[in-house]
Design an enzyme around this catalytic site. Sequence first.
Site, mmCIF file in Angstrom:
data_model
loop_
_atom_site.group_PDB
_atom_site.id
_atom_site.type_symbol
_atom_site.label_atom_id
_atom_site.label_comp_id
_atom_site.label_asym_id
_atom_site.label_seq_id
_atom_site.Cartn_x
_atom_site.Cartn_y
_atom_site.Cartn_z
ATOM 1 N N HIS A 82 10.417 5.384 -15.222
ATOM 2 C CA HIS A 82 9.002 5.055 -15.457
ATOM 3 C C HIS A 82 8.097 6.054 -14.753
ATOM 4 O O HIS A 82 8.230 6.281 -13.556
ATOM 5 C CB HIS A 82 8.699 3.630 -14.985
ATOM 6 C CG HIS A 82 9.112 2.595 -15.974
ATOM 7 N ND1 HIS A 82 8.393 1.458 -16.227
ATOM 8 C CD2 HIS A 82 10.187 2.553 -16.803
ATOM 9 C CE1 HIS A 82 9.001 0.748 -17.170
ATOM 10 N NE2 HIS A 82 10.097 1.386 -17.514
ATOM 11 N N TYR B 208 0.347 -4.721 -13.912
ATOM 12 C CA TYR B 208 -0.068 -5.579 -12.794
ATOM 13 C C TYR B 208 -1.479 -6.079 -13.105
ATOM 14 O O TYR B 208 -2.399 -5.269 -13.191
ATOM 15 C CB TYR B 208 -0.101 -4.785 -11.495
ATOM 16 C CG TYR B 208 1.258 -4.418 -10.927
ATOM 17 C CD1 TYR B 208 1.900 -5.257 -10.014
ATOM 18 C CD2 TYR B 208 1.890 -3.232 -11.279
ATOM 19 C CE1 TYR B 208 3.137 -4.914 -9.469
ATOM 20 C CE2 TYR B 208 3.135 -2.887 -10.742
ATOM 21 C CZ TYR B 208 3.749 -3.737 -9.836
ATOM 22 O OH TYR B 208 4.957 -3.408 -9.297
ATOM 23 N N PRO C 180 6.690 -9.656 -2.661
ATOM 24 C CA PRO C 180 7.332 -8.860 -3.708
ATOM 25 C C PRO C 180 6.439 -7.832 -4.399
ATOM 26 O O PRO C 180 6.965 -6.887 -4.992
ATOM 27 C CB PRO C 180 7.805 -9.914 -4.718
ATOM 28 C CG PRO C 180 6.991 -11.129 -4.436
ATOM 29 C CD PRO C 180 6.672 -11.097 -2.983
ATOM 30 N N LYS D 95 9.067 -3.395 -2.766
ATOM 31 C CA LYS D 95 9.536 -2.512 -1.690
ATOM 32 C C LYS D 95 10.792 -3.011 -0.968
ATOM 33 O O LYS D 95 11.408 -2.256 -0.212
ATOM 34 C CB LYS D 95 8.428 -2.330 -0.641
ATOM 35 C CG LYS D 95 7.268 -1.482 -1.122
ATOM 36 C CD LYS D 95 7.700 -0.033 -1.289
ATOM 37 C CE LYS D 95 6.651 0.790 -1.969
ATOM 38 N NZ LYS D 95 7.208 1.904 -2.742
ATOM 39 N N TYR E 119 3.482 3.784 -3.970
ATOM 40 C CA TYR E 119 4.299 3.042 -4.933
ATOM 41 C C TYR E 119 5.635 3.750 -5.143
ATOM 42 O O TYR E 119 6.690 3.111 -5.176
ATOM 43 C CB TYR E 119 3.559 2.884 -6.264
ATOM 44 C CG TYR E 119 4.189 1.860 -7.185
ATOM 45 C CD1 TYR E 119 3.697 0.559 -7.248
ATOM 46 C CD2 TYR E 119 5.291 2.192 -7.979
ATOM 47 C CE1 TYR E 119 4.290 -0.383 -8.075
ATOM 48 C CE2 TYR E 119 5.892 1.257 -8.797
ATOM 49 C CZ TYR E 119 5.388 -0.038 -8.846
ATOM 50 O OH TYR E 119 5.989 -0.963 -9.659
HETATM 51 C C1 DHB Z 1 9.550 -6.274 -10.396
HETATM 52 C C2 DHB Z 1 9.276 -6.952 -9.239
HETATM 53 C C3 DHB Z 1 8.196 -6.578 -8.471
HETATM 54 O O1 DHB Z 1 7.925 -7.244 -7.351
HETATM 55 C C4 DHB Z 1 7.393 -5.541 -8.841
HETATM 56 O O2 DHB Z 1 6.326 -5.204 -8.078
HETATM 57 C C5 DHB Z 1 7.667 -4.845 -9.986
HETATM 58 C C6 DHB Z 1 8.761 -5.224 -10.765
HETATM 59 C C7 DHB Z 1 10.712 -6.662 -11.229
HETATM 60 O O3 DHB Z 1 11.441 -7.583 -10.839
HETATM 61 O O4 DHB Z 1 10.905 -6.089 -12.302
#
Ligand code: DHB
Length: 392
Positions: free
Chosen positions: A73, A202, A294, A298, A386
């Site tokens: 990505h 997001y 989450p 990270k 990121y």
């Molecule tokens: C996923 C989980 C995340 O916390 C995130 O920021 C991006 C992707 C995932 O599980 O695909």
Amino acid sequence: MRHTSVGIVGGGPAGLLLARLLHRAGVDCEVWESRERGYVEARQRAGILEQSTVDVLRESGAGRRLDREGLVHDGVELRWSGRGHRVDFPALTGGRRVWVYAQTEVVKDLIALQLQDGPPLHFGTRVRAVSGVETDRPAVHLVRGAQEETVTCDYLVGCDGFHGVTRQALPPGALTTYAREYPYAWLGVLADVAPSQEELVYAHSPRGFALLSMRSPTVSRLYLQVPPGTDPADWPDGRIWDELDARVAVDGGRLLERGPLTAKSVLPMRSFVTEPMRHGRVFLAGDAAHIVPPTGAKGLNLAVADVVVLARALAHRQQTGSAELLDAYSDTCLRRVWRAEHFSYSMTSTLHADPEQDPFTTRLQTARLDRIAASPHAEAEFAAQYTGAPIG
Ligand code: DHB
């Protein structure tokens, strides 16, 4: 009583990768995992690998399926106030990108390698107690079914997660902890349907946060902000799709492609750091030492960085007799940990709606998102964080 150079408590990604790296460096070690293999391989976790995590997995020989099946990505989309903005990672970071490849697949790959190649990996083996943490020979007392065994180690590493026994076996005054709970949780689902968009989305919305992710070209991974303590049974499939549509909508945008949901679970959100990440000959790595919420994915990437630093330090100790890198382990890791703690906290608090939130805070959130869209500097900083920094 048996002895091993490095005892590793926990067969998640941190413990398995540490064992892999030590084995390749010629350091004797052994892994104990309390759960059975089937359980460990089915645990759903996040799915974003930083560039440096991918580099480490490839170098350790665990990159084959990742290179075949992982999805590269080059950006993510942020959505708020009815608009969207794409952040282009390689353009802003000098070529860094991320991979979508689920943590559970990384774990399967590492388990297969270790069972084929060594070092020893014991499932269903619980650490009942840890002793000798103030001595040169820490020991683990193991239970497997009706069998009990004690193994002494030169070094013991807790890769056993937030609730693990290793950190709890250290004397109370030895560690300082920093923690924050968030007034929301995530409902995470897997859907048997092709992702409606090519990259992750997001979304900030007055109804709460939503994230559109994926696992493969035919499986979507989706998240919704929900109140802590939510029962997934209160969220039938139709309600989840309706809420996702309402939160990610931009004017004139299409609705999401719907498909059967095959898994639903609620994830807590917390920040937590232990300092230092070491006491005597006992080291902590991954979730045993720190938790991030989450948002930004990270957690796994931090665990990988920890064990890379630790494996190098343990190999250096064996090769040269010098404990210099081991002594630097905690400080080296904590610099990256606190950077990621700040990024995860900041992404979380920018994108979620606190149930008690006042309108001023909401405008601060949208001002932050506006700034990322308007300023190449702000956007490049987001992209750098990121995609993650090189390790070490
Ligand atoms: C996923 C989980 C995340 O916390 C995130 O920021 C991006 C992707 C995932 O599980 O695909």
